[in-house]
Scaffold this motif. Structure first.
Motif, PDB file in Angstrom:
ATOM      1  N   LEU B 187       0.778  -1.114  -0.113  1.00 60.09           N
ATOM      2  CA  LEU B 187       0.251  -0.040   0.048  1.00 60.09           C
ATOM      3  C   LEU B 187       0.693   1.170   0.140  1.00 60.09           C
ATOM      4  CD1 LEU B 187      -3.098  -0.854   2.434  1.00 60.09           C
ATOM      5  CD2 LEU B 187      -2.979  -0.669  -0.240  1.00 60.09           C
ATOM      6  N   ARG B 190       1.231   2.575  -3.091  1.00 62.56           N
ATOM      7  CA  ARG B 190      -0.256   2.703  -4.267  1.00 62.56           C
ATOM      8  C   ARG B 190      -0.349   4.424  -4.212  1.00 62.56           C
ATOM      9  NH1 ARG B 190      -4.355  -1.173  -3.929  1.00 62.56           N
ATOM     10  NH2 ARG B 190      -2.533  -2.531  -3.811  1.00 62.56           N
ATOM     11  N   SER B 227      -8.822  -1.326  -3.691  1.00 61.48           N
ATOM     12  CA  SER B 227      -7.657  -2.116  -3.334  1.00 61.48           C
ATOM     13  C   SER B 227      -7.805  -3.687  -3.373  1.00 61.48           C
ATOM     14  CB  SER B 227      -6.981  -1.952  -1.814  1.00 61.48           C
ATOM     15  OG  SER B 227      -8.345  -1.509  -1.210  1.00 61.48           O
TER      16      SER B 227
END
Lengths: 122, 558
Positions: B187, B190, B227
Motif C-alpha cells: 500500500l 499505491r 484495493s
C-alpha cells in the motif's frame, strides 16, 4: 460508463415498475481500446438484453450491430469484434441515464454513473 | 500422494483455507486430507497434505500467498540418525531421477524458531553425504531445490507454538508462493489510498478464497479505492465496483490519483465498470424472480456435493427449467462432453429436446431473463462495519425547521441536488450483501467478506450470518486487538434464489439480528474497540507479575 454497465442498470426509484432500459443522453462519448477477449464476450452474451444494447449503441453513434442476434453468431470473429467494440470500447464520458418511466436523470460525469436516489425516491 | 506443506508463520487461520480453495479452483474437488507431522502443534507451519499430483501441488503453491513451499518429503525424523534411516528407506525410483549427473541442485538449510549459523548449516549439508548426489551444485538457479528443515523447542520465549520434540524434514521443493507480489503491490507505493484500503497480502488472500481466474467477473459493492479489485485484476478477473461515496469512485485526488490510476499503476486492465450506487438499493435490473419448485429440487439434489463443472450446472438449470426455446448452442461454453454428463445425470435429454422443438416459437428473451441475474462469479468486499468507517445508505432527510414529513426535493432544485444519506447498520448491510449475492452470483460462485467479532477473554463467538442459498466453507480470524477481530468469511452459493428463499432469508436474518448483531450495534462495537481500558484497583501494582504470567505462546496474534 460502458454499454456493458448500461445493460445491467435499471432505475430503482420507488414505485417504478419497469426501469429498464435507461435512455441515454449523450454529451460526450470517448472510445478507449480494450484487449479483445472472446471468452468473456461468449460468457456474457446470453446475459445481455440484446435490444437494449443495440439501441444504446445507436444512441452513442455506433450502428454496426445487427437488430437480432443469436448464439450461432458467436462463431464469427467479425460479429465478436463488433460486440466487443459496442460493449467495452464505447464509453459515455459525460451525459445522463434517463428513467423510462419518470424521466428522472441519473447524471454520468467522468464516466461514472451516479445512481444514488434522492430522499423522496427511496 | 502426501506432500509436506510448509506455511509462512502468519495469518494461521487462513492457511489451510487458502490451499483448499486453490485446490478446488484447479479442479480437484473432494475436500483435502490433512495430517500433522508427529509432535507438531496445530499452529505449527509444518503440515502434511494429500494431493492428486505434483502439478496440482505446484500450481497451488505458486498461486498461494501463505505457502512457503510444498515439498515431496524424502524423509523425516527426530534426530539426524532417524532422518538418515528415513531417507534411505524412501523408494529409490522416486529419488534417483532427481539425483542424476545432468541436473543441477542446491540444498537449503532452514529452521523454524531459531537461526542456524553458516558453519552449522554447512555441517548439516555435509551430514547428508549418504544421499548419492551426482549433479552439479548451482546456488543461483538450480534445477532441483532440496530443503533440510528443522524445528525444535529452543526454550526461547519467542511466542511460537510449543514444540514437544525436535523434528527434521528433508524434501524436494515442488513450488512456493511468489511473495514478490507483496512489495510490488504494497500500500505504501499505491498512489490513491483511503483510510480503509485493504492490505495487499489480505487482498490477495481474499482473491484466492474467491477463486479468481482469468475471464471471471468479480464485483465489490464497497469498492472505495479499489484495493480488493486490484488483487482480483492481478489474477486476471474482469472487475466491477460500486461505492456510495462519489468522491471515492469518480474524483479520487485528481486525474492521476484515483481508482483508475491504481490499476494503471500496475499495468492491470481497468475495471469494466465503476459506479456510484447504494448497496441498500442496488440499481441492477431485475432478472426472473420466480422459478418453479421442481427446478429448485433438482438443483439441490444435483448440486449437493457441487462436483460438476459450472457449465454443466448452468445447462442442467436451463434444460430442466420450464422456459422454452433453449437450444444446445444457446449455452456457449458448454461442450459436447457436458451434454453427455448431463444426459447421464438427468436421463432427460431426448424428452427435453422434444419439448424444445415443439415450443420453439418463444423468443430468446426468456433465456436472457433466466441468466440475467446470475452474472457475477464472485463478490469480494470489506463492508463498512462502523469501526474505522461507518456505512451510509440513501434515504436520509434534510432537517428543515418545522418539517417532519419526508423531504421532497423542489422541482427547480432537482438537477445537481446532493441527496443526504442515513446511517447503515451492520446487520442491514450484511443482509443486503447476502441478498445481492444470492441474486447475482452464479451457482457455485463465492461471496468473500470480512465480518467483525468481539473478543472477550480470548473467547470469540462464532455465529456468522447465514443464508439459505449459501454454505459457509471457511471462516478465518485475524486478530486486530485484544478486544476485536475480523473474520474472513467464504460462502459458496449452493441454491437458487427464489421468492420463497428470500422470505426465509429475511426471517433468518431477523433471528440473527436479534441474537448476535445487536451487541455489535449502537456504537457498541466502536466503543468496545476504542474506549480506554479501566484497570481494576490494585492491578497496577501487580503489573510486573502480570508480565511474567503472560503466556509464552502468542497463537493467532502473529
Amino acid at each position: 460508463m460502458r454499454l456493458f454497465t448500461h445493460n445491467m442498470l435499471s432505475s430503482n426509484i420507488k414505485g417504478v415498475a419497469n426501469g429498464f432500459p435507461l435512455r441515454i443522453e449523450v454529451d460526450q462519448v470517448v472510445e478507449k481500446q480494450v484487449d479483445f477477449n472472446p471468452d468473456f464476450l461468449k460468457n456474457m452474451f446470453p446475459k445481455l438484453e440484446w435490444k437494449a444494447l443495440v439501441d444504446a449503441a445507436r444512441t452513442m453513434g455506433y450502428t454496426e450491430l445487427p437488430e437480432e442476434a443469436d448464439s450461432s453468431m458467436l462463431e464469427s470473429e467479425e460479429f465478436l469484434r463488433k460486440l466487443h467494440h459496442a460493449l467495452l470500447e464505447l464509453h459515455l464520458e459525460e451525459g445522463a441515464l434517463v428513467c423510462p418511466e419518470t424521466g428522472r436523470k441519473f447524471p454520468v460525469n467522468k464516466g461514472i454513473p451516479n445512481m444514488l436516489l434522492h430522499e423522496d425516491e427511496v | 500422494m502426501w506432500y509436506l506443506c510448509v506455511f509462512f508463520h502468519r495469518l494461521l487461520d487462513y492457511r489451510r483455507a487458502e490451499v483448499e480453495s486453490l485446490a478446488e479452483m484447479l479442479g480437484f474437488f473432494p475436500s483435502l486430507e490433512w495430517r500433522l507431522p508427529e509432535n507438531q502443534h496445530p499452529d505449527s507451519p509444518f503440515h502434511l497434505v494429500n494431493l492428486p499430483s505434483e502439478d496440482v501441488a505446484r500450481n497451488i503453491a505458486n498461486r498461494s500467498i501463505l505457502v512457503k513451499g510444498i515439498y515431496e518429503l524424502w524423509g523425516e525424523g527426530s534426530s539426524l540418525e532417524q532422518l538418515e534411516e528415513s531417507i534411505k528407506s524412501y523408494p529409490e525410483d522416486r529419488k534417483l531421477p532427481y539425483l542424476t549427473c545432468e541436473t543441477t541442485f542446491k540444498v537449503t538449510v532452514d529452521s523454524f524458531g531459531k537461526a542456524i549459523s553458516f558453519q552449522e548449516q554447512n555441517d548439516r549439508i555435509k551430514s547428508l553425504a549418504y544421499i548419492p548426489f551426482k549433479g552439479r551444485v548451482n546456488l543461483k538457479n538450480p534445477d532441483i531445490n532440496f530443503w533440510l528443515m528443522e524445528t525444535d523447542d529452543y526454550g526461547a520465549h519467542n511466542g511460537l507454538p510449543p514444540v514437544v520434540q525436535r523434528r527434521i524434514f528433508f524434501g524436494r521443493l515442488v513450488g512456493g508462493a511468489d511473495r514478490k507480489l507483496l512489495p510490488t503491490y504494497e500500500l505504501k507505493s499505491r498512489r490513491y489510498l483511503g483510510p480503509t484500503a485493504m492490505d495487499a497480502e489480505v487482498a490477495f488472500l481474499m482473491a484466492n478464497q474467491a477463486q479468481v481466474m482469468p475471464g471471471k467477473l468479480v464485483y465489490d459493492p464497497f469498492v472505495g479505492t479499489g484495493s480488493i479489485l486490484v488483487a482480483a485484476a492481478h489474477f486476471g478477473a474482469m472487475t466491477m465496483g460500486a461505492d456510495i461515496d462519489i468522491r471515492a469512485v469518480r474524483d479520487g485526488r485528481g486525474p492521476d490519483c484515483n481508482v483508475w490510476s491504481n490499476f494503471k499503476q500496475y499495468g492491470l486492465p481497468l475495471p469494466v465498470a465503476l459506479l456510484r450506487a447504494d448497496n441498500n438499493l442496488p440499481p441492477w435490473r431485475p432478472g426472473l424472480k420466480e422459478r418453479l419448485d421442481h427446478l429448485l429440487k433438482i438443483e439441490t439434489t444435483l448440486f449437493k456435493h457441487c462436483t460438476l463443472p459450472r457449465c454443466v450446472k448452468d445447462m442442467v438449470l436451463v434444460l430442466v427449467s420450464p422456459i422454452p426455446s433453449i437450444k444446445e448452442d444457446d449455452m456457449p461454453g458448454a461442450s459436447a462432453s457436458a451434454w453427455t454428463v448431463l444426459h447421464k445425470v438427468t436421463g432427460k435429454r431426448s424428452e427435453t429436446e422434444e419439448a424444445l422443438r415443439n415450443r420453439n416459437h418463444a423468443g430468446p428473451k426468456h433465456l436472457t431473463c433466466l441468466a440475467a441475474f446470475i452474472i457475477f462469479d464472485a463478490i469480494i468486499c470489506d463492508p463498512p462495519y462502523g469501526v474505522r468507517a461507518g456505512g451510509r445508505k440513501s434515504g436520509g432527510r434534510k432537517l428543515l425547521k418545522g418539517i417532519v414529513a419526508p423531504y421532497t426535493v423542489p422541482d427547480d432544485k432537482r438537477t445537481g441536488h446532493i441527496p443526504s444519506t442515513a446511517p447503515y447498520s451492520l446487520a442491514e448491510c450484511v443482509h443486503d450483501l447476502l441478498d445481492l449475492a444470492a441474486r447475482m452470483l452464479v451457482m457455485g460462485g463465492r461471496l468473500v467478506y470480512f465480518y467483525p467479532v468481539l473478543r472477550e477473554n480470548d473467547v470469540v463467538e462464532n455465529h456468522f450470518p447465514e443464508h439459505p442459498c449459501f454454505k459457509l466453507i471457511a471462516s478465518s480470524e485475524q486478530i486486530l486487538s485484544s478486544r476485536y477481530s475480523r473474520v474472513l468469511l467464504t460462502m459458496v452459493k449452493t441454491g437458487s434464489y427464489t421468492e420463497k428463499v428470500a422470505e426465509a432469508a429475511t426471517i433468518k436474518h431477523q433471528e440473527f439480528k436479534e441474537n448476535y448483531v445487536k451487541r455489535l450495534e449502537d456504537g457498541n462495537l466502536h466503543s468496545s474497540v476504542f474506549s480506554p481500558v479501566h484497570p481494576q484497583l490494585g492491578e497496577e501494582t501487580d503489573s510486573k507479575s502480570c508480565k511474567e504470567l503472560k503466556p509464552k505462546y502468542r497463537g493467532k496474534y502473529v
